[in-house]
Scaffold this motif. Sequence first.
Motif, PDB file in Angstrom:
ATOM      1  N   UNK A   1    -109.102 -14.319 -25.147  1.00  0.00           N
ATOM      2  CA  UNK A   1    -108.856 -15.717 -24.823  1.00  0.00           C
ATOM      3  C   UNK A   1    -108.752 -15.830 -23.300  1.00  0.00           C
ATOM      4  N   UNK A   2    -109.689 -16.544 -22.673  1.00  0.00           N
ATOM      5  CA  UNK A   2    -109.722 -16.652 -21.218  1.00  0.00           C
ATOM      6  C   UNK A   2    -109.539 -18.117 -20.814  1.00  0.00           C
ATOM      7  N   UNK A   3    -108.591 -18.351 -19.905  1.00  0.00           N
ATOM      8  CA  UNK A   3    -108.378 -19.692 -19.376  1.00  0.00           C
ATOM      9  C   UNK A   3    -107.529 -19.565 -18.115  1.00  0.00           C
ATOM     10  N   UNK A   4    -107.598 -20.547 -17.242  1.00  0.00           N
ATOM     11  CA  UNK A   4    -106.750 -20.529 -16.049  1.00  0.00           C
ATOM     12  C   UNK A   4    -105.393 -21.157 -16.333  1.00  0.00           C
ATOM     13  N   UNK A   5    -105.287 -21.913 -17.431  1.00  0.00           N
ATOM     14  CA  UNK A   5    -104.027 -22.551 -17.812  1.00  0.00           C
ATOM     15  C   UNK A   5    -103.330 -21.672 -18.850  1.00  0.00           C
ATOM     16  N   UNK A   6    -102.359 -20.914 -18.386  1.00  0.00           N
ATOM     17  CA  UNK A   6    -101.692 -19.946 -19.248  1.00  0.00           C
ATOM     18  C   UNK A   6    -100.969 -20.601 -20.423  1.00  0.00           C
ATOM     19  N   UNK A   7    -100.361 -21.737 -20.197  1.00  0.00           N
ATOM     20  CA  UNK A   7     -99.582 -22.397 -21.246  1.00  0.00           C
ATOM     21  C   UNK A   7    -100.432 -22.735 -22.463  1.00  0.00           C
ATOM     22  N   UNK A   8    -101.543 -23.417 -22.236  1.00  0.00           N
ATOM     23  CA  UNK A   8    -102.367 -23.814 -23.385  1.00  0.00           C
ATOM     24  C   UNK A   8    -103.140 -22.625 -23.958  1.00  0.00           C
TER      25      UNK A   8
ATOM     26  N   UNK B   1    -114.819 -20.140 -12.503  1.00  0.00           N
ATOM     27  CA  UNK B   1    -115.528 -20.695 -11.347  1.00  0.00           C
ATOM     28  C   UNK B   1    -115.181 -19.936 -10.070  1.00  0.00           C
ATOM     29  N   UNK B   2    -114.254 -18.989 -10.161  1.00  0.00           N
ATOM     30  CA  UNK B   2    -113.827 -18.177  -9.026  1.00  0.00           C
ATOM     31  C   UNK B   2    -114.354 -16.756  -9.212  1.00  0.00           C
ATOM     32  N   UNK B   3    -115.281 -16.340  -8.383  1.00  0.00           N
ATOM     33  CA  UNK B   3    -115.924 -15.017  -8.525  1.00  0.00           C
ATOM     34  C   UNK B   3    -114.899 -13.884  -8.523  1.00  0.00           C
ATOM     35  N   UNK B   4    -113.828 -14.002  -7.779  1.00  0.00           N
ATOM     36  CA  UNK B   4    -112.822 -12.948  -7.733  1.00  0.00           C
ATOM     37  C   UNK B   4    -112.117 -12.777  -9.078  1.00  0.00           C
ATOM     38  N   UNK B   5    -111.962 -13.855  -9.832  1.00  0.00           N
ATOM     39  CA  UNK B   5    -111.354 -13.768 -11.154  1.00  0.00           C
ATOM     40  C   UNK B   5    -112.269 -13.112 -12.174  1.00  0.00           C
TER      41      UNK B   5
END
Length: 67
Positions: free
Chosen positions: A32-39, A62-66
Amino acid sequence: MRKKTAIITGAGGGIGRAAALQLAEDDFNLVIVDFNETIALETLELVTEKGAEAIFVKANVTNAADV
């Protein structure tokens, strides 16, 4: 037989969450990948309740480093 694993970006809500839930029902392991940890953690809980083995990765694709 080995289970298939799916990586789902944007899995915290909307189409991503729906895909994660369907794949959990189809006996996939999930990332499960998302930038919003809560949801994303809500989605993680929902898919594990369905019996899927799943992990959460906090990332903004959208961030290459991630990525």
